[in-house]
Design an enzyme around this catalytic site. Structure first.
Site, PDB file in Angstrom:
ATOM      1  N   GLY A 172      -9.314   3.491 -24.139  1.00 36.02           N
ATOM      2  CA  GLY A 172      -7.878   3.568 -24.344  1.00 36.02           C
ATOM      3  C   GLY A 172      -7.299   4.871 -23.811  1.00 36.02           C
ATOM      4  O   GLY A 172      -7.689   5.376 -22.760  1.00 36.02           O
ATOM      5  N   GLY A 173      -6.359   5.437 -24.578  1.00 37.37           N
ATOM      6  CA  GLY A 173      -5.706   6.675 -24.166  1.00 37.37           C
ATOM      7  C   GLY A 173      -6.661   7.826 -23.963  1.00 37.37           C
ATOM      8  O   GLY A 173      -6.389   8.740 -23.171  1.00 37.37           O
ATOM      9  N   GLY A 407      -3.345   7.882  15.167  1.00 35.24           N
ATOM     10  CA  GLY A 407      -2.918   8.625  13.984  1.00 35.24           C
ATOM     11  C   GLY A 407      -4.077   9.160  13.178  1.00 35.24           C
ATOM     12  O   GLY A 407      -3.945  10.174  12.483  1.00 35.24           O
ATOM     13  N   ALA A 408      -5.233   8.493  13.260  1.00 41.34           N
ATOM     14  CA  ALA A 408      -6.400   8.969  12.519  1.00 41.34           C
ATOM     15  C   ALA A 408      -6.895  10.307  13.071  1.00 41.34           C
ATOM     16  O   ALA A 408      -7.470  11.114  12.336  1.00 41.34           O
ATOM     17  CB  ALA A 408      -7.513   7.928  12.566  1.00 41.34           C
TER      18      ALA A 408
END
Length: 517
Positions: A172-173, A407-408
């Site tokens: 959980g949290g 772009g890489a």
């Protein structure tokens, strides 16, 4: 004034109760399952006799829901500081043997005290997470307590290294505190981490799953990417902590623990000439190259099982601690996809905030093409790498081994993205796209008219490489600072790093940049 025997005896009695924790039976049960107790984990972490405990006599505040008379020694968490290899380190260890290690107000105050101490003293903090979750008897107070821990995790981020060990349940949290830290280590057999367990998922969504699928160390290491290391047991987890700390500074104002010697070796290493095939389509394991470059072959890989098409980790070159980032041609041809971009970007940002120089090894054909990648946001995720490298002010050295396309090429820290030095091997190919793709676009007519289309495509691709992708073209236009033989890589990096140790770079004043999360 002398302390009376009665007072001394009372102190020892209370200490004995606190030190006993959940009792011998619970300790034996943990041992039978191959697990350490909370105190044993701290004993393993610290140099013997150096641990100083905070809040040994802490007690819970709950006065309702049947807990009015219940004793919770140390409130289920052991906290303090000690020394590891002569360096002070703060830590807390949740004690599942005491009230299931559940977190209440006093429990959280002890953790917060350790975190506050770590940031004031400028020292790393290690947390052993082993808890049943919020102490529901304390109601909303336990939720508030979690919030106070989370807030401090964020305040410490980028100030001191934070390492979390998931050594039991973390549900959980409670999972968000380790998620906010720098490195997560999880034991293979005895730990689980999840927000909603299998039963909750089934009851709410109808989906049937298992803990192995959603909450195990293997799932988090290879699928979700939530953790960085898998440990075989508690002792192995502590060993990973020790090794990790050996590469990290105590805080963001200090240099990493370099081991710089007066005499710098500049000898060539002919072995490197044989490691990378000239054929750009022939895969090779980049980790072999990294270990050949790193001092003594010592390379600590991070997130080994997640997004394996990119490799990250720590090592030293000429005694200087560095963070390695390298494409891995044996996985997805070394392309950059969503997970690889996230993995590399966060590592680059970690190295930057803790003054660790970056060495980037490039063999990248581009970003991974595909409908799924586009729809899931490869643009946004790939932009994280651009942002991380461009915003980093630590020394940045890039070695282009083979392919560096499109772009890489930029995302792998080209000169335009702030690299202080870009070196290329003679096998490097630097171009706006791969030769085959370029030929299909530029020479459609010639290919269409050719009797042997395959032979013509190869001929044109070779011509394209020779004319447009050669490293000498990039070097001639100063996109590459030097072209070196692979055997010269280690000595070139060592010399460059030594020369960049005094690097200073200022940026426009601002709170922080807005990274495309």
């Amino acid at each position: 004034m002398a302390i009376s025997k009665a007072l001394a005896d009372e102190l020892e009695r209370r200490r004995a109760i606190a030190l006993e924790g959940g009792g011998a039976a619970k300790a034996e049960d943990r041992h039978a399952k191959g697990r350490m107790t909370a105190r044993e984990r701290l004993d393993e972490l610290y140099t013997k006799g150096t641990f100083q405990e905070f809040g040994l006599h802490a007690q819970h505040k709950t006065r309702h829901f049947g807990m009015e008379k219940k004793s919770i020694p140390t409130d289920g968490v052991i906290a303090g500081s000690g020394f590891i290899d002569g360096r002070p380190v703060a830590a807390f260890s949740q004690d599942f043997g005491v009230a299931g290690g559940s977190l209440g107000e006093i429990h959280a105050k002890k953790i917060c005290h350790v975190l506050d101490h770590a940031v004031k003293a400028g020292i790393p903090v290690v947390g052993f997470n082993d808890s049943g979750g919020a102490r529901i008897q304390e109601g909303v107070g336990s939720l508030s307590a979690y919030g106070q821990v989370f807030y401090r995790n964020v305040q410490l981020s980028g100030v001191v290294p934070q390492i979390s060990v998931i050594a039991g349940p973390c549900a959980g949290g409670a999972a968000y505190s380790p998620a906010l830290t720098d490195f997560l280590i999880m034991t293979r057999e005895n730990a689980q981490m999840f927000i909603c367990g299998p039963e909750v998922i089934r009851s709410v969504t109808g989906q049937v799953t298992t803990m192995d699928e959603i909450g195990s160390a293997q799932a988090h290491a290879s699928v979700s990417g939530n953790i960085h290391f898998i440990a075989e047991d508690d002792a192995h987890a502590v060993a990973i902590v020790h090794r990790l700390l050996s590469f990290l500074p105590s805080n963001n104002m200090m240099d990493p623990p370099h081991k710089i010697e007066a005499d710098l070796s500049v000898e060539e290493d002919p072995t490197l000439d044989e490691l990378v095939p000239e054929d750009p389509k022939m895969p090779f394991d980049c980790r072999v190259v990294i270990r050949q470059i790193a001092d003594g072959g010592d390379f600590m890989e991070v997130m080994e099982s997640f997004a394996a098409n990119i490799v990250i980790g720590f090592g030293r070159i000429g005694g200087i601690v560095v963070g390695f980032v390298s494409n891995q041609p044996t996985v997805k041809a070394g392309t950059l996809d969503i997970d690889a971009s996230d993995k590399a970007a966060r590592f680059v940002r970690f190295c930057n905030v803790f003054n660790i120089p970056l060495v980037t090894l490039v063999d990248v054909p581009g970003f991974l093409p595909g409908v799924n990648e586009e729809r899931r946001g490869i643009i946004r995720h790939g932009a994280k790498m651009l942002f991380a490298y461009a915003s980093a002010t630590v020394p940045k050295i890039t070695v282009i081994m083979r392919k560096a396309y499109g772009g890489a090429y930029l995302a792998m820290c080209s000169q335009d993205m702030g690299a202080d030095r870009v070196l290329a091997w003679p096998t490097a190919e630097i171009a706006v796209m791969g030769a085959e793709g370029a030929v299909n676009i530029l020479y459609r007519k010639e290919l269409k008219e050719a009797e042997d289309r395959a032979a013509k495509a190869k001929e044109l691709a070779d011509e394209y490489r020779a004319e447009f992708a050669t490293p000498y073209l990039s070097a001639g236009e100063l996109f590459v600072h030097d072209i070196i033989q692979p055997r010269q890589t280690r000595s070139s990096l060592a010399l460059t790093l030594r020369g960049l140790m005094s690097k200073r770079e200022t940026r426009p004043p601002k709170k922080h940049g807005n990274i495309p999360l």
